[in-house]
Scaffold this active site. Structure first.
Site, PDB file in Angstrom:
ATOM      1  N   LYS A  24      39.676  36.857  46.439  1.00  0.00           N
ATOM      2  CA  LYS A  24      38.671  37.658  45.708  1.00  0.00           C
ATOM      3  C   LYS A  24      37.383  36.876  45.514  1.00  0.00           C
ATOM      4  O   LYS A  24      36.287  37.414  45.639  1.00  0.00           O
ATOM      5  CB  LYS A  24      39.201  38.014  44.302  1.00  0.00           C
ATOM      6  CG  LYS A  24      40.219  39.078  44.207  1.00  0.00           C
ATOM      7  CD  LYS A  24      40.471  39.463  42.742  1.00  0.00           C
ATOM      8  CE  LYS A  24      41.077  38.353  41.919  1.00  0.00           C
ATOM      9  NZ  LYS A  24      41.467  38.788  40.567  1.00  0.00           N
ATOM     10  N   LYS A  43      36.592  33.649  46.777  1.00  0.00           N
ATOM     11  CA  LYS A  43      36.249  32.603  47.764  1.00  0.00           C
ATOM     12  C   LYS A  43      36.206  31.212  47.146  1.00  0.00           C
ATOM     13  O   LYS A  43      35.443  30.358  47.541  1.00  0.00           O
ATOM     14  CB  LYS A  43      34.879  32.914  48.420  1.00  0.00           C
ATOM     15  CG  LYS A  43      34.786  34.326  48.957  1.00  0.00           C
ATOM     16  CD  LYS A  43      35.541  34.489  50.277  1.00  0.00           C
ATOM     17  CE  LYS A  43      35.554  35.934  50.740  1.00  0.00           C
ATOM     18  NZ  LYS A  43      36.744  36.647  50.207  1.00  0.00           N
TER      19      LYS A  43
HETATM   20  N1  C2G Z   1      35.406  40.755  31.864  1.00  0.00           N
HETATM   21  C1  C2G Z   1      34.626  41.277  30.827  1.00  0.00           C
HETATM   22  N2  C2G Z   1      33.519  40.619  30.436  1.00  0.00           N
HETATM   23  C2  C2G Z   1      33.167  39.439  31.027  1.00  0.00           C
HETATM   24  C3  C2G Z   1      33.955  38.908  32.069  1.00  0.00           C
HETATM   25  C4  C2G Z   1      35.092  39.583  32.463  1.00  0.00           C
HETATM   26  O1  C2G Z   1      34.930  42.363  30.285  1.00  0.00           O
HETATM   27  N3  C2G Z   1      32.053  38.808  30.601  1.00  0.00           N
HETATM   28  C5  C2G Z   1      36.589  41.515  32.270  1.00  0.00           C
HETATM   29  C6  C2G Z   1      36.525  41.941  33.746  1.00  0.00           C
HETATM   30  O2  C2G Z   1      35.760  43.135  33.860  1.00  0.00           O
HETATM   31  C7  C2G Z   1      37.997  42.154  34.067  1.00  0.00           C
HETATM   32  C8  C2G Z   1      38.697  41.109  33.161  1.00  0.00           C
HETATM   33  O3  C2G Z   1      37.734  40.693  32.167  1.00  0.00           O
HETATM   34  O4  C2G Z   1      38.404  43.469  33.695  1.00  0.00           O
HETATM   35  C9  C2G Z   1      39.147  39.892  33.935  1.00  0.00           C
HETATM   36  O5  C2G Z   1      37.997  39.357  34.596  1.00  0.00           O
HETATM   37  P1  C2G Z   1      38.270  38.405  35.866  1.00  0.00           P
HETATM   38  O6  C2G Z   1      39.223  37.338  35.486  1.00  0.00           O
HETATM   39  O7  C2G Z   1      36.952  38.070  36.494  1.00  0.00           O
HETATM   40  O8  C2G Z   1      39.075  39.413  36.798  1.00  0.00           O
HETATM   41  P2  C2G Z   1      38.731  39.872  38.278  1.00  0.00           P
HETATM   42  O9  C2G Z   1      38.530  38.699  39.133  1.00  0.00           O
HETATM   43  O10 C2G Z   1      37.697  40.921  38.173  1.00  0.00           O
HETATM   44  O11 C2G Z   1      40.151  40.469  38.724  1.00  0.00           O
HETATM   45  O12 C2G Z   1      43.018  43.733  40.482  1.00  0.00           O
HETATM   46  C10 C2G Z   1      41.818  43.502  39.782  1.00  0.00           C
HETATM   47  C11 C2G Z   1      41.436  42.059  39.797  1.00  0.00           C
HETATM   48  O13 C2G Z   1      42.549  41.207  39.685  1.00  0.00           O
HETATM   49  C12 C2G Z   1      40.469  41.794  38.657  1.00  0.00           C
END
Ligand code: C2G
Length: 130
Positions: free
Chosen positions: A45, A47
């Site tokens: 996702k 990289k």
């Molecule tokens: N998030 C948020 N606010 C942020 C950062 C992240 O609300 N400032 C939310 C993202 O929108 C997501 C969750 O926190 O719903 C987890 O973020 P990530 O760990 O970046 O997840 P991601 O890489 O988007 O993985 O199958 C879906 C993927 O696994 C989601």
């Protein structure tokens, strides 16, 4: 009938943006199941490998009051089987994913929540680097 909410994420370098969406997701049902992306999926996702291993990220997420159950999310394409396996009635994701999971609307309700502004794992890593 309890309402199972499901959400997914890498949750690397855990921060309040992650915490708030998990708390909000939990408030929309009675049981929150979280799929923590494996290191391999994260690399696909983002990289880059996560700063913290899948085991450490799992340990943090599963320790949260808002989280009732955790599992490792191996593949984005398996989202339908995860939703079915946990009998989730609601999928919650941040709106950076707006529309991306609408194909699962026959399996469960889908809600995209506003991301928390001005915080992200990438920004934290950059700040530490500089
Ligand atoms: N998030 C948020 N606010 C942020 C950062 C992240 O609300 N400032 C939310 C993202 O929108 C997501 C969750 O926190 O719903 C987890 O973020 P990530 O760990 O970046 O997840 P991601 O890489 O988007 O993985 O199958 C879906 C993927 O696994 C989601």
């Amino acid at each position: 009938m309890s309402k199972v909410v499901i959400t997914f994420g890498t949750f690397d370098v855990f921060h309040v943006g992650h915490l708030r969406i998990l708390q909000k997701a939990r408030s929309l049902g009675d049981h929150l199941v979280v799929g923590v992306s494996t290191d391999e999926l994260t690399f696909k996702k983002k990289k880059r490998l996560p700063v913290y291993s899948q085991e450490e990220r799992y340990e943090i997420i599963s320790s949260l009051k808002s989280v009732d159950e955790c599992f490792f999310e191996e593949r984005l394409e398996d989202k339908g089987s995860y939703i079915t396996r946990y009998s989730a009635g609601l999928l919650v994701m941040g709106d950076d994913w707006e529309g991306r999971f609408d194909e699962y609307s026959d399996l469960c309700e889908i809600v995209y929540l506003k991301r928390t502004k001005s915080i992200s794992t990438t920004a934290i890593i950059e700040k530490i680097r500089s």
